[in-house]
Design a protein around this motif. Sequence first.
Motif, PDB file in Angstrom:
ATOM      1  N   ALA A 131      17.679  28.531   3.561  1.00 42.37           N
ATOM      2  CA  ALA A 131      18.200  27.525   4.552  1.00 42.37           C
ATOM      3  C   ALA A 131      18.752  26.286   4.249  1.00 42.37           C
ATOM      4  O   ALA A 131      19.631  25.784   4.996  1.00 42.37           O
ATOM      5  CB  ALA A 131      16.428  27.194   5.498  1.00 42.37           C
ATOM      6  N   ALA A 132      18.377  25.813   3.219  1.00 46.83           N
ATOM      7  CA  ALA A 132      19.275  24.539   2.747  1.00 46.83           C
ATOM      8  C   ALA A 132      20.670  24.924   2.532  1.00 46.83           C
ATOM      9  O   ALA A 132      21.613  23.919   2.749  1.00 46.83           O
ATOM     10  CB  ALA A 132      18.684  24.225   1.214  1.00 46.83           C
ATOM     11  N   ALA A 133      20.921  25.795   2.073  1.00 51.87           N
ATOM     12  CA  ALA A 133      22.254  26.396   1.927  1.00 51.87           C
ATOM     13  C   ALA A 133      22.942  26.527   3.293  1.00 51.87           C
ATOM     14  O   ALA A 133      24.166  26.087   3.432  1.00 51.87           O
ATOM     15  CB  ALA A 133      22.532  27.659   1.076  1.00 51.87           C
ATOM     16  N   HIS A 153      12.143  33.225  10.285  1.00 50.10           N
ATOM     17  CA  HIS A 153      13.447  33.622   9.160  1.00 50.10           C
ATOM     18  C   HIS A 153      13.928  32.403   8.921  1.00 50.10           C
ATOM     19  O   HIS A 153      13.919  31.187   9.571  1.00 50.10           O
ATOM     20  CB  HIS A 153      14.196  34.628   9.865  1.00 50.10           C
ATOM     21  N   ALA A 154      14.777  32.142   7.685  1.00 48.73           N
ATOM     22  CA  ALA A 154      15.464  31.168   7.377  1.00 48.73           C
ATOM     23  C   ALA A 154      16.305  30.591   8.719  1.00 48.73           C
ATOM     24  O   ALA A 154      16.415  29.298   8.644  1.00 48.73           O
ATOM     25  CB  ALA A 154      16.026  31.319   6.299  1.00 48.73           C
ATOM     26  N   ALA A 158      12.984  27.839   9.118  1.00 50.68           N
ATOM     27  CA  ALA A 158      13.304  26.786   8.409  1.00 50.68           C
ATOM     28  C   ALA A 158      14.382  25.844   8.411  1.00 50.68           C
ATOM     29  O   ALA A 158      14.224  24.440   8.264  1.00 50.68           O
ATOM     30  CB  ALA A 158      13.326  27.379   6.813  1.00 50.68           C
ATOM     31  N   LEU A 159      15.540  26.356   9.065  1.00 52.88           N
ATOM     32  CA  LEU A 159      16.893  25.779   9.204  1.00 52.88           C
ATOM     33  C   LEU A 159      16.525  24.372  10.236  1.00 52.88           C
ATOM     34  O   LEU A 159      16.981  23.490  10.145  1.00 52.88           O
ATOM     35  CB  LEU A 159      17.948  26.689   9.596  1.00 52.88           C
ATOM     36  N   ALA A 160      15.806  24.845  11.124  1.00 52.79           N
ATOM     37  CA  ALA A 160      15.342  23.922  12.272  1.00 52.79           C
ATOM     38  C   ALA A 160      14.698  22.672  11.760  1.00 52.79           C
ATOM     39  O   ALA A 160      14.795  21.604  12.577  1.00 52.79           O
ATOM     40  CB  ALA A 160      14.550  24.487  13.610  1.00 52.79           C
TER      41      ALA A 160
END
Length: 395
Positions: A131-133, A153-154, A158-160
């Motif tokens: 997610a960080a990438a 999911h990532a 996580a990305l949100a």
Amino acid sequence: MAWKTLDDMDLKDKRVLTRVDINVPVEAGRVTDATRIERIAPTVRDILAAGGKPVLLAHFGRPKGQRVDDMSLQPLIPALEQHLGAPVVFAADCIGPAAEAAADALQPGQVLLLENTRFHAGEEKNAPELAAAMARLGDVYCNDAFSAAHRAHASTEALAHLLPSCAGRLMQAELSALEKALGAPERPVVAVVGGAKVSTKLELLSNLVEKVDILVIGGGMANTFLAAQGIDVGKSLCEHDMTGTAKDIAEKAARGGCEILLPRDVVVAWEFKEGADSKVVKAEDCPADAMILDAGPDSVAHICQTFDRAKTLIWNGPLGAFEIAPFDAATNAAAAYAAGLSRSGKLVSVAGGGDTVAALNKADAAEAFTYISTAGGAFLEWMEGKTLPGVAALG
């Protein structure tokens, strides 16, 4: 719950990392049904109109964390360009230097399509490092994939948490429609739940009897409820081991003031095939050597009278074996009646689930419904009262 939309975000000159569902059928390298692409078009166009740069994140198939050439998103570019009305640039990965360079080089008016998120094992594991990438490719995160919102999911959950986040137009429409149907509906609320098995819709039925005023049960699962009342359903599809559970659901409904409607009459046949000889009998008169394959005309009339009293309708699943005539009659007739009430503004009607969409399309009723969800699993989990990770992350 409170969630932001595109209207709440400053998108000017921002790279908008947009999670979409474009998991469309492809044959010989060509998209054969572009419905899901068409449904993301308003979001992409609005981002472009606001001066933003859409960067699309999507999954395709089940590559299980491996790079599978047949599951690349690249063949979707011609269909995307046609329906989005904008040039689409492709990056061969969804993270890393090449993807970052493509995102940085994106020009106003262009759309960047990143490669299949599921080529990375960390996607389905909701891996923070993936997610960080992904977050390095955008300035704003927009989730327009309600159909994937039940997965943590990532790219959906996580990305949100890593970028300013909002819902896209399709996500916004889905959430608004479902809020109208179950969150704060106009009453009375009627739910139609059909399908083969009670066991696959236990949580759904248990939640709905607490939320709706009338529950119409059809399809094979109605046979299980009839059997629970001591009615002989002959050779019909029936989960006899679930009759105790059906009784429990009926008792829960009675305690909560929810009326359950079961078929009064049924269409029976001695073989399951197109145009098979059939007859209408009372529900309690199914011959021992026959099977129930549809609700009868008296049942349909009763359902339609119920729709007349309702303000809100939620529909999931057919009333009979809708795939073949004549066992599609009840679904077609009830769907057409609900469509007429919706068209005249007397009924808010929301429907979803794979068989449901197919059945309503077959009945030529889908276009008149207030909202048709193509989300499948996410739609069902919302109806079951579950928290969807992809939606919760936007709050």
